[in-house]
Design an enzyme around this catalytic site. Structure first.
Site, short mmCIF file in Angstrom:
data_model
loop_
_atom_site.label_atom_id
_atom_site.label_comp_id
_atom_site.label_asym_id
_atom_site.label_seq_id
_atom_site.Cartn_x
_atom_site.Cartn_y
_atom_site.Cartn_z
N LYS A 190 0.82 -1.21 0.00
CA LYS A 190 0.00 0.00 0.00
C LYS A 190 0.86 1.26 0.00
CE LYS A 190 -3.96 2.13 2.29
NZ LYS A 190 -5.04 1.96 3.29
N GLU A 196 9.68 -5.77 4.61
CA GLU A 196 9.84 -7.15 4.15
C GLU A 196 9.57 -7.26 2.65
OE1 GLU A 196 7.67 -7.45 8.24
OE2 GLU A 196 7.76 -6.06 6.54
N GLY A 249 -5.43 -2.98 3.92
CA GLY A 249 -4.68 -4.10 3.37
C GLY A 249 -5.43 -5.41 3.38
N ARG A 250 -6.07 -5.75 4.50
CA ARG A 250 -6.75 -7.05 4.59
C ARG A 250 -8.08 -7.07 3.85
NH1 ARG A 250 -6.46 -4.19 9.06
NH2 ARG A 250 -8.25 -3.74 10.41
N GLU A 335 -6.73 -9.07 13.35
CA GLU A 335 -6.20 -7.73 13.13
C GLU A 335 -7.31 -6.70 13.18
OE1 GLU A 335 -2.59 -6.99 10.64
OE2 GLU A 335 -4.03 -5.90 9.39
N HIS A 366 -7.11 -36.03 13.09
CA HIS A 366 -6.07 -36.87 13.67
C HIS A 366 -5.01 -36.04 14.38
CE1 HIS A 366 -7.58 -40.51 11.65
NE2 HIS A 366 -7.96 -39.66 10.72
N LYS A 476 7.44 -3.49 14.68
CA LYS A 476 8.17 -3.00 13.51
C LYS A 476 9.12 -1.87 13.90
CE LYS A 476 4.87 -4.04 9.80
NZ LYS A 476 4.06 -3.45 8.72
#
Length: 503
Positions: A190, A196, A249-250, A335, A366, A476
């Site tokens: 964005k 990263e 963003g999400r 978030e 399992h 961050k």
């Protein structure tokens, strides 16, 4: 306007209500299924195996009214700045045609720009392209990764890999088998400053340079709300696909962040995805609370988190194509609603978002279902399944998958008595089931929009702002301080770790 005193009284009544066991609820109400199953398009939302009674739903409808959910919903679709802590509108629904007219118009224009670029890529205007490397993190990666993995497994268009982790091993895995001379890099950020993402992007460019690719920057597509930053980084304006600042963003996969999805599915598939989401938008906007699937799901969430004080919510996809859905929902829900203060900055008076976790059936049976059936924690479970198989194997595979899914929900509710305590299943454990007719772009678009609106509704019922995420910033900033200043000014444990591993 919210009615705080009324809200408090409703919560008190909900917590004081006596609710029988699930088996008794079904026995007492032969019409329960009809009242607690909602059909939207080709998807069945079954909330019958939860502890919500008719009176419970009535109370939550009253709570939604007292919290002015209808007003908040109208404000969101109108493009008002409901993200009050950042002074921003929340307009992801406008990207699929449901929202403020100006934003809908802008989204259509930006979508046309993306289609024009994709047409040019398909015509090999950027050279031969067989592979697409999508680089992002968080919402810039989770949504595209889910959609490509779920819908494009058998696509003969482009190989699409999504990399988010800054761990170099993740990048190496993503580009393994890719020809750098036939690879297109999509950088999704964005701000176009995400640490990263930009490090991964620089390393991917270096991979191209080392292979002797002519003009590696000419094979980069920027997906961003900050086009000027992308140009500063070296991307030509013609290969920048912007999206509005009002898109979190999400919630961004409907924007140019969905570029790798459109590349993998083709433009018609991407449009189908958007239309499926728009259908859920219209359902959420116009359907009364009792029959409103996202709102009813939020009632279930609130009941177990606030009334029964369940700290987690488990999601199990009984379809390998949806294996990434639990991870996607973790970010969307935690978030968005993992907050400790209200919209007014006052401490909340109870739990907010539970911890979202999950896995894939039948593998999870399992691994973790022992605790779900016989552990001491009460954990509401959500099953997602698809009626139509997504493979060409013997139908016994898919039949067995669905049988196991339905059996787990029944077993959690029914339990089983035994003279041997170790073989006793207490039952009375809740679950919901979401059953899609088929896993198409339309159906998955609607499902993701369902979860978006459910998350929004939960935030309104809690009185919090679901659309900021300041909690991700502290770590961050400390990481940047360590990077620039080294091991000083921190606690002894952190300083020792830095000195051991980084010096």
């Amino acid at each position: 306007m919210t009615d705080d005193s009324r809200i408090g009284a409703i919560w008190s009544a909900l917590k004081a209500a006596d609710v029988p066991e699930l088996r008794t609820i079904f026995t007492n109400d032969p019409d329960r299924l009809a009242k607690h199953v909602i059909e939207v398009g080709g998807t069945r939302f079954d909330f019958a195996k939860t502890h919500l009674l008719d009176a419970t739903v009535d109370a939550f409808v009253d709570l939604a009214d007292a919290a002015d959910l209808a007003g908040a919903r109208t404000a969101m679709f109108a493009g008002e700045a409901i993200n009050n802590s950042e002074g921003r509108a929340v307009e992801h629904s406008a990207l699929r045609g449901e929202g403020r007219a100006e934003t809908v118009k802008e989204a259509k224009m930006l979508r046309s720009r993306m289609r024009t670029l994709i047409d040019a890529i398909e015509a090999e205007a950027l050279g031969e392209v067989r592979h697409v490397l999508h680089i992002g993190i968080g919402g810039s990666a989770l949504g595209p990764d889910l959609l490509v993995d779920a819908l494009a497994r058998n696509s003969d268009r482009y190989d699409v890999a999504v990399v988010s982790n800054v761990d170099g091993a993740a990048l190496e895995e993503a580009i393994k088998g890719f020809d750098p001379h036939a690879t297109l890099i999509a950088v999704a950020s964005k701000t176009f400053t995400t640490g990263e993402t930009m490090l991964n992007a620089a390393s991917a460019l270096q991979w191209m340079m080392d292979a002797g690719v002519d003009d590696p920057y000419g094979r980069v597509i920027a997906l961003t709300a900050a086009p000027e930053k992308a140009m500063e980084w070296g991307v030509d304006e013609t290969r920048i696909l912007p999206f509005p600042e009002s898109i979190g963003g999400r919630y961004s996969l409907w924007s140019s962040i969905g570029f790798p999805v459109a590349m993998a599915l083709g433009w018609a598939g991407f449009e189908e995805l958007l239309e499926g989401a728009a259908e859920m938008d219209r359902h959420f906007r116009t359907t009364p609370p009792r029959d409103n699937a996202p709102l009813r799901a939020a009632f279930v969430d609130q009941y177990y988190a606030r009334v029964r004080e369940c700290q987690t919510r488990a999601v199990f996809a009984y379809d390998e194509r949806l294996r990434l859905l639990p991870s996607y929902l973790q970010q969307l829900e935690m978030e968005s609603n993992g907050k400790a203060v209200t919209r007014d900055g006052v401490a909340v008076d109870g739990p907010t978002a539970p911890v979202t976790w999950g896995g894939v059936g039948t593998d999870a049976q399992h691994a973790v279902f022992q605790l779900l059936h016989q552990g001491t924690h009460l954990i509401p479970v959500e099953f997602i399944a698809v009626t139509e198989a997504g493979d060409r194997q013997d139908p016994a595979h898919h039949d067995t998958l669905l049988i196991n899914c339905f059996a787990q929900g029944a077993a959690l509710m029914q339990g089983k008595e035994s003279d041997d305590p170790a073989r006793t299943y207490p039952g009375n454990r809740p679950s919901s089931t979401i059953l899609l007719d088929a896993l198409t772009p339309n159906a998955l678009g609607a499902l993701i929009a369902f979860y978006e609106h459910r998350t929004f509704a939960n935030g309104v019922l809690l009185g919090i702002n679901s659309f900021d995420q300041f909690g991700v910033e502290l770590g961050k900033s400390i990481a940047k301080a360590i990077e620039s200043e080294g091991p000083k000014g921190f606690d002894p444990s952190t300083m020792a770790l830095i000195e051991r591993a980084l010096t």
